[in-house]
Design a protein around this motif. Sequence first.
Motif, PDB file in Angstrom:
ATOM      1  N   GLY A 179      30.548 -24.768   2.198  1.00 45.96           N
ATOM      2  CA  GLY A 179      31.982 -25.351   2.268  1.00 45.96           C
ATOM      3  C   GLY A 179      32.220 -26.105   1.209  1.00 45.96           C
ATOM      4  N   THR A 180      33.161 -26.932   1.397  1.00 43.42           N
ATOM      5  CA  THR A 180      33.507 -28.154   0.584  1.00 43.42           C
ATOM      6  C   THR A 180      32.481 -29.175   0.156  1.00 43.42           C
ATOM      7  OG1 THR A 180      35.726 -27.095   0.978  1.00 43.42           O
ATOM      8  CG2 THR A 180      35.402 -29.118  -0.476  1.00 43.42           C
ATOM      9  N   ASP A 181      31.934 -29.534  -1.172  1.00 48.79           N
ATOM     10  CA  ASP A 181      31.178 -30.748  -1.320  1.00 48.79           C
ATOM     11  C   ASP A 181      31.962 -31.827  -1.123  1.00 48.79           C
ATOM     12  OD1 ASP A 181      29.645 -32.771  -2.241  1.00 48.79           O
ATOM     13  OD2 ASP A 181      29.181 -32.013  -4.061  1.00 48.79           O
ATOM     14  N   ALA A 182      31.901 -32.538  -0.188  1.00 47.41           N
ATOM     15  CA  ALA A 182      32.583 -33.847   0.169  1.00 47.41           C
ATOM     16  C   ALA A 182      32.708 -34.616  -0.994  1.00 47.41           C
ATOM     17  CB  ALA A 182      32.233 -34.788   1.515  1.00 47.41           C
ATOM     18  N   MET A 183      31.611 -34.928  -1.933  1.00 41.16           N
ATOM     19  CA  MET A 183      31.565 -35.896  -2.903  1.00 41.16           C
ATOM     20  C   MET A 183      32.388 -35.616  -4.052  1.00 41.16           C
ATOM     21  SD  MET A 183      29.831 -38.201  -1.781  1.00 41.16           S
ATOM     22  CE  MET A 183      29.414 -39.424  -3.153  1.00 41.16           C
ATOM     23  N   SER A 184      32.249 -34.059  -4.471  1.00 43.96           N
ATOM     24  CA  SER A 184      32.749 -33.768  -5.744  1.00 43.96           C
ATOM     25  C   SER A 184      34.291 -32.650  -5.554  1.00 43.96           C
ATOM     26  CB  SER A 184      31.785 -32.988  -6.463  1.00 43.96           C
ATOM     27  OG  SER A 184      31.429 -31.458  -5.835  1.00 43.96           O
ATOM     28  N   GLY A 185      34.372 -32.329  -4.144  1.00 44.75           N
ATOM     29  CA  GLY A 185      35.490 -31.437  -3.777  1.00 44.75           C
ATOM     30  C   GLY A 185      35.238 -29.979  -4.202  1.00 44.75           C
TER      31      GLY A 185
ATOM     32  N   ILE B  15      10.778 -19.122   1.193  1.00 40.57           N
ATOM     33  CA  ILE B  15      10.364 -19.814  -0.260  1.00 40.57           C
ATOM     34  C   ILE B  15      11.244 -19.519  -1.356  1.00 40.57           C
ATOM     35  CG2 ILE B  15       8.426 -19.641  -2.135  1.00 40.57           C
ATOM     36  CD1 ILE B  15       6.537 -19.293   0.348  1.00 40.57           C
ATOM     37  N   ILE B  16      11.491 -18.042  -1.491  1.00 41.72           N
ATOM     38  CA  ILE B  16      12.875 -17.673  -2.335  1.00 41.72           C
ATOM     39  C   ILE B  16      14.042 -18.344  -1.984  1.00 41.72           C
ATOM     40  CG2 ILE B  16      14.157 -15.508  -2.797  1.00 41.72           C
ATOM     41  CD1 ILE B  16      11.704 -13.780  -2.402  1.00 41.72           C
ATOM     42  N   LEU B  17      14.319 -18.625  -0.690  1.00 39.27           N
ATOM     43  CA  LEU B  17      15.655 -19.469  -0.714  1.00 39.27           C
ATOM     44  C   LEU B  17      15.677 -20.571  -0.917  1.00 39.27           C
ATOM     45  CD1 LEU B  17      18.416 -19.086   1.133  1.00 39.27           C
ATOM     46  CD2 LEU B  17      17.073 -20.114   3.074  1.00 39.27           C
ATOM     47  N   ALA B  18      14.605 -21.243  -0.721  1.00 41.43           N
ATOM     48  CA  ALA B  18      14.155 -22.875  -1.343  1.00 41.43           C
ATOM     49  C   ALA B  18      14.370 -22.776  -2.940  1.00 41.43           C
ATOM     50  CB  ALA B  18      12.813 -23.255  -1.009  1.00 41.43           C
ATOM     51  N   VAL B  19      13.750 -21.710  -3.523  1.00 38.28           N
ATOM     52  CA  VAL B  19      13.937 -21.666  -4.980  1.00 38.28           C
ATOM     53  C   VAL B  19      15.403 -21.695  -5.436  1.00 38.28           C
ATOM     54  CG1 VAL B  19      13.307 -20.476  -6.908  1.00 38.28           C
ATOM     55  CG2 VAL B  19      11.472 -20.864  -5.397  1.00 38.28           C
ATOM     56  N   LEU B  20      15.934 -20.564  -4.759  1.00 36.98           N
ATOM     57  CA  LEU B  20      17.569 -20.428  -5.286  1.00 36.98           C
ATOM     58  C   LEU B  20      18.439 -21.693  -4.940  1.00 36.98           C
ATOM     59  CD1 LEU B  20      17.919 -16.689  -3.900  1.00 36.98           C
ATOM     60  CD2 LEU B  20      17.761 -17.422  -6.167  1.00 36.98           C
ATOM     61  N   LEU B  21      17.942 -22.150  -4.006  1.00 37.32           N
ATOM     62  CA  LEU B  21      18.879 -23.452  -3.423  1.00 37.32           C
ATOM     63  C   LEU B  21      18.569 -24.733  -4.518  1.00 37.32           C
ATOM     64  CD1 LEU B  21      20.535 -24.033  -1.111  1.00 37.32           C
ATOM     65  CD2 LEU B  21      18.811 -25.188   0.122  1.00 37.32           C
ATOM     66  N   TYR B  22      17.409 -24.567  -4.808  1.00 36.65           N
ATOM     67  CA  TYR B  22      16.983 -25.703  -6.068  1.00 36.65           C
ATOM     68  C   TYR B  22      17.636 -25.563  -6.980  1.00 36.65           C
ATOM     69  CZ  TYR B  22      14.147 -29.546  -7.610  1.00 36.65           C
ATOM     70  OH  TYR B  22      13.601 -30.559  -8.462  1.00 36.65           O
ATOM     71  N   ARG B  23      17.658 -24.218  -7.634  1.00 35.52           N
ATOM     72  CA  ARG B  23      18.280 -23.893  -8.854  1.00 35.52           C
ATOM     73  C   ARG B  23      19.752 -23.675  -8.902  1.00 35.52           C
ATOM     74  NH1 ARG B  23      15.403 -18.715 -11.472  1.00 35.52           N
ATOM     75  NH2 ARG B  23      17.213 -19.087 -13.064  1.00 35.52           N
ATOM     76  N   SER B  24      20.519 -23.832  -7.625  1.00 32.74           N
ATOM     77  CA  SER B  24      21.811 -23.777  -7.561  1.00 32.74           C
ATOM     78  C   SER B  24      22.363 -25.045  -7.997  1.00 32.74           C
ATOM     79  CB  SER B  24      22.327 -23.320  -6.236  1.00 32.74           C
ATOM     80  OG  SER B  24      21.803 -24.347  -5.226  1.00 32.74           O
ATOM     81  N   THR B  25      21.775 -26.168  -7.727  1.00 32.25           N
ATOM     82  CA  THR B  25      22.172 -27.583  -8.162  1.00 32.25           C
ATOM     83  C   THR B  25      22.436 -27.756  -9.564  1.00 32.25           C
ATOM     84  OG1 THR B  25      19.984 -28.520  -8.032  1.00 32.25           O
ATOM     85  CG2 THR B  25      21.070 -28.459  -5.928  1.00 32.25           C
ATOM     86  N   ALA B  26      21.762 -26.800 -10.353  1.00 36.46           N
ATOM     87  CA  ALA B  26      21.887 -27.199 -11.879  1.00 36.46           C
ATOM     88  C   ALA B  26      23.461 -26.958 -12.352  1.00 36.46           C
ATOM     89  CB  ALA B  26      21.244 -26.171 -12.449  1.00 36.46           C
ATOM     90  N   SER B  27      24.087 -25.982 -11.368  1.00 36.25           N
ATOM     91  CA  SER B  27      25.384 -25.910 -11.980  1.00 36.25           C
ATOM     92  C   SER B  27      26.548 -26.885 -11.214  1.00 36.25           C
ATOM     93  CB  SER B  27      26.036 -24.501 -11.422  1.00 36.25           C
ATOM     94  OG  SER B  27      25.674 -24.495 -10.044  1.00 36.25           O
ATOM     95  N   PRO B  29      28.745 -30.152 -10.542  1.00 36.60           N
ATOM     96  CA  PRO B  29      29.686 -30.984 -11.401  1.00 36.60           C
ATOM     97  C   PRO B  29      28.754 -32.575 -11.421  1.00 36.60           C
ATOM     98  CG  PRO B  29      30.663 -30.593  -9.325  1.00 36.60           C
ATOM     99  CD  PRO B  29      29.873 -29.939  -9.475  1.00 36.60           C
ATOM    100  N   LYS B  30      29.184 -33.282 -12.623  1.00 39.68           N
ATOM    101  CA  LYS B  30      28.693 -34.865 -12.811  1.00 39.68           C
ATOM    102  C   LYS B  30      28.572 -35.505 -11.667  1.00 39.68           C
ATOM    103  CE  LYS B  30      28.116 -36.239 -17.608  1.00 39.68           C
ATOM    104  NZ  LYS B  30      28.474 -37.034 -18.699  1.00 39.68           N
TER     105      LYS B  30
END
Lengths: 493, 152
Positions: A179-185, B15-27, B29-30
């Motif tokens: 869903g939508t991230d509450a911190m960044s939208g 384990i694969i799901l965990a890796v994908l989830l971890y990597r997804s945070t790279a994109s 926003p600040k």
Amino acid sequence: MIILDALHAVMSVSVLTAVTVGSISGIIIGGMPGLTATMAVALLIPITFSFSPLIGLSLMGGVYAGAMYGGSIAAILLSTPGTPAAAATAIEGYPLTKQGKGGLALKVSVVASFIGGTFSVVVLLLVSPLLAQFALKFGPPEYFLLALMGLTGVISVSTGGLVKGIISGLIGLIIALIGTDAMSGVLRYTFGQVELYEGVSFMPALIGMFSIAQMLALTSEKRIANDDIDLSSIKREKMPKGMAPFIALGTAVGTLVGIIPGEGATIAAFVSYNMAKQKSKFKNLFGKGNPEGIAAAESGNNACVGGSLVPLLTLGIPGNTVSAALMGGLMIQGLIPGPELFTKYGQITYGFILSLFIANIVFLVVGLFFAPYFARIALIPASILIAAISVFAVIGSYAINNSMFDVGLMLTFAFTGFFLDKMGFSLSAIILGMILGPIAESGFAQALTISGGAYSIFFASVPAKILWVIIIILLVQPMISHYRSKKIKNTAS
Amino acid sequence: MSKKYIDITLSIFFIILAVLLYRSTASFPKSALFTTAVYIKFLASMLGIAGVIQLISSFMSDASVKVIFAKNPKKFFILILSLILYVWIIRYLGFIISTLIFLPVTMRYMGYHKFRKSIIISAGITLFVYVLFVKIFEIQLPEATILFGASL
């Protein structure tokens, strides 16, 4: 003053009708093996959201209290516990029925259930406002830890083992990320599906995992209950003497166990039953039809009702799956559990608590006069039950948002939930993870924003330290039990 | 089916799901990098660790332990199929017609062989749900779109 206003509201015809209908429906559903209180409350939510909040909540509260008692009728008369929490009751109740004392067992069961249920509602009424006041001191780190504690409670009692319990809880928390991230939208993990922009609704998941998955399990059964007892021969009997200490024991244990997240009515009933066995002067009669066992188990499981609502109403942490379903009912009415429930929405909340007293009275009257008739419900063929509940589950999940997407979601959760359940994962932990996910995430993110990224904020306050201690105890306790049972096994072999 | 091999497959999936989830945070926003991204990394790490522990214990477990998903596979799969078909046809035929088809057919395959009674029970349940939802609580139910283009 709020309580008097609430009492006035509860005494209206519509609320009294809702409680009565709810309690009787609860007894019927609780009396049907394979159908649970969670399923009943979850399937009711689509109907109740068109009601005023107090009527809707009173109906659901009535179902909860009624179902908890109703499970004992089929357990005593047909040796088939209507709910898992009534399994301990069947151990003593059915032998009594075979001895021609089914009426006595039913009397003990309904009186014990009434006393246990009523006392726990008194505790709910007295403790909740104080705890809600205390909860005002909680900030984001404490809310993160509360969510963690709620989840740990369920994980610690999952039958498939601690690791699978943890994975189940994490699956729920991860689904809650959609869903939508509450911190960044920003949108997360929605895969372009518009229906997922506001996240995965937990109601279709709840209905799928606790209704359809149950029906899939029932496909193995032809007839659910034994019917070798002549139900018309059940006579009314007087309450036997000497039950008071066992009812008091079950009531105290059940209320306390209910308050602890994760520890549900089944555990309360068995703990009370085992303690009664230790305390009894007639230990040799246990397993052969001892009413003391019924008194302890039934007061224990019904005392869980009020107890389990304490963390839900005050902290927004559902202790078990029934209160998770009730939380869905609260949220659909726009009521967010927490301190505001006792101030801004005091009339509704106190009205709901007071309606639980009436629910207890309703099932007492019904139980005293009509219990054997309700046992016949358990004789409904599984084939009819499966088809009918499937329709209610499909329509119920559709009606919440008028969405076929939700129906698809419900089926997905049902099939996946059935598979994971068979593999030893905890469906309760998954659903609680989904509910507690947003609380945990916002608490975590806000706490880090306040502290500028310093993790020490999660250990700074006294409530946070207490919550850490509880979390650690909840995690360590099953490890010790596992180690002990392994040691006993090794010694025996 | 051997529980051991399903457990191994599931552990690898987690384990694969965990890796994908971890990597997804790279994109991310600040504004979310030091808050929700940390939370997601925490969840991913926990899932990864739990997945590895589960994988090791699955390798060490007894391969002879079987999981029975359904004691009556025929009924089990028929129910799954009929549920999927029910949800599919309800979009086109609406609640009343599809429920009147689903209920007696499902009852029949689940082992209820009294045809007349099953029709009466099906009609009763359909009517009850319709009156309860539509007439009393004014909650909309799926409508027939293929036959009449109007509500049914």
